[in-house]
Design an enzyme around this catalytic site. Structure first.
Site, PDB file in Angstrom:
ATOM      1  N   LYS A  92       1.063  -1.528  -0.254  1.00  0.00           N
ATOM      2  CA  LYS A  92       0.137   0.087  -0.287  1.00  0.00           C
ATOM      3  C   LYS A  92       0.784   1.360   0.345  1.00  0.00           C
ATOM      4  CE  LYS A  92      -3.061   1.869   1.007  1.00  0.00           C
ATOM      5  NZ  LYS A  92      -3.882   2.274  -0.531  1.00  0.00           N
ATOM      6  N   GLN A 113       7.433   4.135   3.323  1.00  0.00           N
ATOM      7  CA  GLN A 113       6.048   3.899   3.795  1.00  0.00           C
ATOM      8  C   GLN A 113       5.703   2.281   4.443  1.00  0.00           C
ATOM      9  OE1 GLN A 113       3.545   5.872   1.363  1.00  0.00           O
ATOM     10  NE2 GLN A 113       1.928   4.682   2.800  1.00  0.00           N
ATOM     11  N   LYS A 128       5.173   1.668  -2.700  1.00  0.00           N
ATOM     12  CA  LYS A 128       5.025   3.034  -3.860  1.00  0.00           C
ATOM     13  C   LYS A 128       5.496   3.178  -5.430  1.00  0.00           C
ATOM     14  CE  LYS A 128       4.554   7.381  -2.735  1.00  0.00           C
ATOM     15  NZ  LYS A 128       3.196   7.895  -1.651  1.00  0.00           N
ATOM     16  N   ASP A 168      -0.335  10.643  -4.887  1.00  0.00           N
ATOM     17  CA  ASP A 168       0.492  11.649  -4.044  1.00  0.00           C
ATOM     18  C   ASP A 168       0.450  12.630  -4.931  1.00  0.00           C
ATOM     19  OD1 ASP A 168       3.031  10.859  -1.653  1.00  0.00           O
ATOM     20  OD2 ASP A 168       3.928  11.703  -3.802  1.00  0.00           O
ATOM     21  N   ASN A 242      -2.571  18.907  -1.734  1.00  0.00           N
ATOM     22  CA  ASN A 242      -3.559  17.946  -1.098  1.00  0.00           C
ATOM     23  C   ASN A 242      -3.336  18.570   0.446  1.00  0.00           C
ATOM     24  OD1 ASN A 242      -3.930  15.249   0.608  1.00  0.00           O
ATOM     25  ND2 ASN A 242      -6.132  16.246  -0.505  1.00  0.00           N
TER      26      ASN A 242
HETATM   27  P1  NDP Z   1      -0.043  17.819  -4.260  1.00  0.00           P
HETATM   28  O1  NDP Z   1       0.570  17.457  -5.875  1.00  0.00           O
HETATM   29  O2  NDP Z   1      -1.456  17.834  -3.657  1.00  0.00           O
HETATM   30  O3  NDP Z   1       0.572  19.325  -3.602  1.00  0.00           O
HETATM   31  C1  NDP Z   1       2.289  19.571  -4.018  1.00  0.00           C
HETATM   32  C2  NDP Z   1       2.933  20.395  -3.405  1.00  0.00           C
HETATM   33  O4  NDP Z   1       3.609  20.756  -3.061  1.00  0.00           O
HETATM   34  C3  NDP Z   1       2.510  21.418  -4.818  1.00  0.00           C
HETATM   35  O5  NDP Z   1       1.966  23.070  -3.902  1.00  0.00           O
HETATM   36  C4  NDP Z   1       3.704  21.668  -5.139  1.00  0.00           C
HETATM   37  O6  NDP Z   1       3.423  22.758  -5.638  1.00  0.00           O
HETATM   38  C5  NDP Z   1       4.590  21.557  -4.263  1.00  0.00           C
HETATM   39  N1  NDP Z   1       6.218  20.988  -4.223  1.00  0.00           N
HETATM   40  C6  NDP Z   1       5.691  19.513  -5.363  1.00  0.00           C
HETATM   41  N2  NDP Z   1       7.492  19.802  -5.739  1.00  0.00           N
HETATM   42  C7  NDP Z   1       7.667  20.552  -4.952  1.00  0.00           C
HETATM   43  C8  NDP Z   1       9.444  21.226  -5.131  1.00  0.00           C
HETATM   44  N3  NDP Z   1      10.324  20.004  -5.459  1.00  0.00           N
HETATM   45  N4  NDP Z   1       9.589  22.128  -5.050  1.00  0.00           N
HETATM   46  C9  NDP Z   1       8.736  23.151  -3.990  1.00  0.00           C
HETATM   47  N5  NDP Z   1       7.357  23.110  -4.051  1.00  0.00           N
HETATM   48  C10 NDP Z   1       7.255  21.645  -4.168  1.00  0.00           C
HETATM   49  O7  NDP Z   1       0.713  16.446  -3.066  1.00  0.00           O
HETATM   50  P2  NDP Z   1       0.311  16.129  -2.166  1.00  0.00           P
HETATM   51  O8  NDP Z   1      -0.067  17.643  -1.144  1.00  0.00           O
HETATM   52  O9  NDP Z   1      -0.349  15.172  -1.922  1.00  0.00           O
HETATM   53  O10 NDP Z   1       1.921  15.724  -1.322  1.00  0.00           O
HETATM   54  C11 NDP Z   1       2.552  16.372  -0.612  1.00  0.00           C
HETATM   55  C12 NDP Z   1       3.882  15.978   0.523  1.00  0.00           C
HETATM   56  O11 NDP Z   1       2.919  15.132   1.263  1.00  0.00           O
HETATM   57  C13 NDP Z   1       4.849  14.708  -0.362  1.00  0.00           C
HETATM   58  O12 NDP Z   1       5.573  14.646   0.655  1.00  0.00           O
HETATM   59  C14 NDP Z   1       4.084  13.534  -0.373  1.00  0.00           C
HETATM   60  O13 NDP Z   1       4.655  12.324  -0.110  1.00  0.00           O
HETATM   61  C15 NDP Z   1       3.293  13.976   1.029  1.00  0.00           C
HETATM   62  N6  NDP Z   1       1.936  12.700   2.012  1.00  0.00           N
HETATM   63  C16 NDP Z   1       1.526  12.525   0.822  1.00  0.00           C
HETATM   64  C17 NDP Z   1      -0.476  12.038   1.147  1.00  0.00           C
HETATM   65  C18 NDP Z   1      -1.032  12.291   0.214  1.00  0.00           C
HETATM   66  O14 NDP Z   1      -2.974  11.326   1.155  1.00  0.00           O
HETATM   67  N7  NDP Z   1      -2.159  13.272  -0.369  1.00  0.00           N
HETATM   68  C19 NDP Z   1      -0.211  10.857   2.718  1.00  0.00           C
HETATM   69  C20 NDP Z   1       1.108  11.164   3.020  1.00  0.00           C
HETATM   70  C21 NDP Z   1       2.321  12.069   2.847  1.00  0.00           C
HETATM   71  P3  NDP Z   1       3.502  22.791  -7.397  1.00  0.00           P
HETATM   72  O15 NDP Z   1       2.035  22.896  -7.733  1.00  0.00           O
HETATM   73  O16 NDP Z   1       4.213  24.654  -7.737  1.00  0.00           O
HETATM   74  O17 NDP Z   1       4.434  21.997  -8.087  1.00  0.00           O
END
Ligand code: NDP
Length: 453
Positions: A92, A113, A128, A168, A242
């Site tokens: 998962k 994970q 993953k 993700d 998210n």
């Molecule tokens: P989203 O794609 O919804 O959002 C990611 C956010 O982070 C965006 O604002 C994006 O900006 C920014 N971002 C991504 N890469 C970079 C970078 N290299 N430098 C600066 N900003 C960056 O992803 P999530 O919110 O789902 O995920 C965010 C984090 O949380 C990740 O590390 C993910 O692995 C972790 N996570 C997520 C879970 C989930 O349920 N969604 C569960 C557990 C962990 P832009 O849009 O400009 O790229």
């Protein structure tokens, strides 16, 4: 062999056998170093070669994803699914679509994970996947054709009791929908093979909110242990996807004030508190740059990435009580941590996976800043995914309040388990050590029970 020599040996072999996977080494080193007190107390893990086994995925699948863009040109990407460990349940873990994705990044995420899923107390193994596909700037049609092509190969490797991917970075409800539709077309089966599905077709209420909400619940638990709470706290949050959006929402619910958010192009500081409706409109509905936020809120400051003070992330230069890194890996470095410390930050609670560099973690722990490590603090998302799987398997649908209440109690259990384990091994309050040992122990003991697997 001493425990330190055993850890060094496994690290060395890992680096020699998988060259260039920097983020993966970082994740492995953090876990292995935290295990030292456990390995000293229980030699069985060394005798059974558990470390050597656990750092190698059970299976890693790499495939070509070919799709047609809107101009009729054939485009090519690489797809990945790393099925890391199934000792305690089916694999998962999410799918990440981002141009930076490579095997080392997917492996670091898959490795984390394993222990995160174990900590939830639920029966889920670690995996993953993803692709170096960049959803940014693509039309809905292009996203759909990519997702369909990706699923043609992925469908051969997943299943309700085998491997259940989720979202993700770059994979939200839209992408899950296109992949689910393609799986159904290929197999003819309506099955819970993905989580994060739409609520009309098998998704769980509160799954979208779960990672962000869970991270705030976790921070609340850390503060409660110090006879404190979130009421009136100033919080800085990075990201605007998210995790960040629902962290901000729950912070308001708990009486705190989130004052920042960011994306890959820049950051917003709004001393009045981030306006959640505007943020959702700009990011969730219209997928625009955060610069638009500053046009709507003249009190807010927008700072583009190129004007951040050199070597730092400007989000962490804003004074706060609690910091919630919620964007991506290694987004909070030593300089950032020094800035947080100087400005009085008391707690760093990780919404993103591995957002804090090892040097910054060391500095944080040495300077008494409390630390909510990702595998504990952001486990609410995967835990709620498992609740979605349970609802699918039993053909039930639970209310938002019921799922949210289960999420809240899972986050409390994760905190208690991490805290109690840190105490048991002589590191009281070090939740990184506690989470790593507790997460590892359940998986490693299951591997021993299952023989030479
Ligand atoms: P989203 O794609 O919804 O959002 C990611 C956010 O982070 C965006 O604002 C994006 O900006 C920014 N971002 C991504 N890469 C970079 C970078 N290299 N430098 C600066 N900003 C960056 O992803 P999530 O919110 O789902 O995920 C965010 C984090 O949380 C990740 O590390 C993910 O692995 C972790 N996570 C997520 C879970 C989930 O349920 N969604 C569960 C557990 C962990 P832009 O849009 O400009 O790229």
């Amino acid at each position: 062999m001493s425990v330190q020599n055993y850890i060094d040996k496994v690290m060395k072999t890992t680096m020699q056998s998988t060259p260039g996977q920097t983020e993966f080494y970082q994740a492995v080193e953090e876990v292995l170093m935290s295990l030292e007190p456990l390995l000293k107390a229980e030699p069985k893990y060394d005798e059974q070669n558990i470390l050597e086994r656990i750092v190698i995925p059970e299976r890693q699948i790499l495939f070509r994803v070919v799709w047609m863009d809107d101009s009729g040109k054939i485009q090519t990407n690489i797809g990945y699914r790393v099925q890391f460990n199934s000792a305690i349940g089916p694999y998962k873990g999410g799918l990440r679509f981002h141009p930076s994705v490579n095997l080392g990044i997917i492996k670091f995420l898959g490795f984390e994970q394993i222990f995160k899923n174990s900590l939830t107390g639920l029966s889920i193994g670690g995996g993953k996947g993803g692709s170096n596909f960049d959803p940014k700037g693509k039309s809905d049609g292009e996203i759909m054709r990519f997702c369909q092509s990706f699923m043609i190969e992925l469908s051969k490797h997943i299943g309700e009791t085998r491997d259940v991917p989720a979202g993700d970075i770059g994979v939200g409800g839209r992408e899950i929908g296109y992949m689910f539709g393609e799986y159904k077309r290929l197999t003819g089966n309506f099955e819970g093979i993905l989580t994060g599905k739409g609520v009309n077709w098998g998704g769980s209420l509160a799954r979208t909110e779960a990672t962000g909400f869970g991270s705030v619940y976790f921070a609340g638990n850390v503060l409660n242990k110090q006879d404190d709470d979130l009421e009136g706290k100033i919080a800085t949050v990075s990201g605007s996807g998210n995790v960040a959006i629902y962290t901000i929402q729950k912070l308001y619910d708990m009486g705190a004030k989130p004052v920042t958010c960011s994306d890959s192009r820049g950051m917003i500081y709004d001393k009045n508190g981030i306006d959640l409706d505007s943020l959702k409109l700009i990011k969730e509905a219209n997928r625009q740059s955060l610069e638009e936020y500053a046009k709507l809120h003249t009190d807010a400051t927008y700072l583009p990435v190129h004007s951040y003070p050199e070597g730092t992330n400007a989000v962490w230069g804003v004074p706060c009580d609690i910091a919630f890194p919620s964007a991506t890996q290694n987004e909070l470095n030593l300089e950032d941590m020094k800035n947080l410390h100087k400005n009085g930050c008391k707690l760093v609670c990780e919404g993103a996976n591995m957002p804090t560099t090892p040097e910054a973690i060391e500095y944080m722990l040495a300077n008494g800043i409390m630390y909510g490590p990702a595998k504990a603090a952001n486990a609410g998302g995967v835990a709620t995914s498992q609740l979605e799987m349970s609802q699918n398997a039993s053909m039930q649908k639970w209310s938002f309040a019921e799922v949210d209440s289960q999420l809240r109690s899972i986050m409390k259990n994760i905190f208690d388990l991490s805290y109690d384990t840190s105490k048991e091994f002589g590191f009281e309050g070090n939740l990184m050590v506690g989470a790593n040992i507790a997460g590892f122990k359940k998986v490693a003991d299951s591997m021993i029970d299952q023989g030479a697997v």
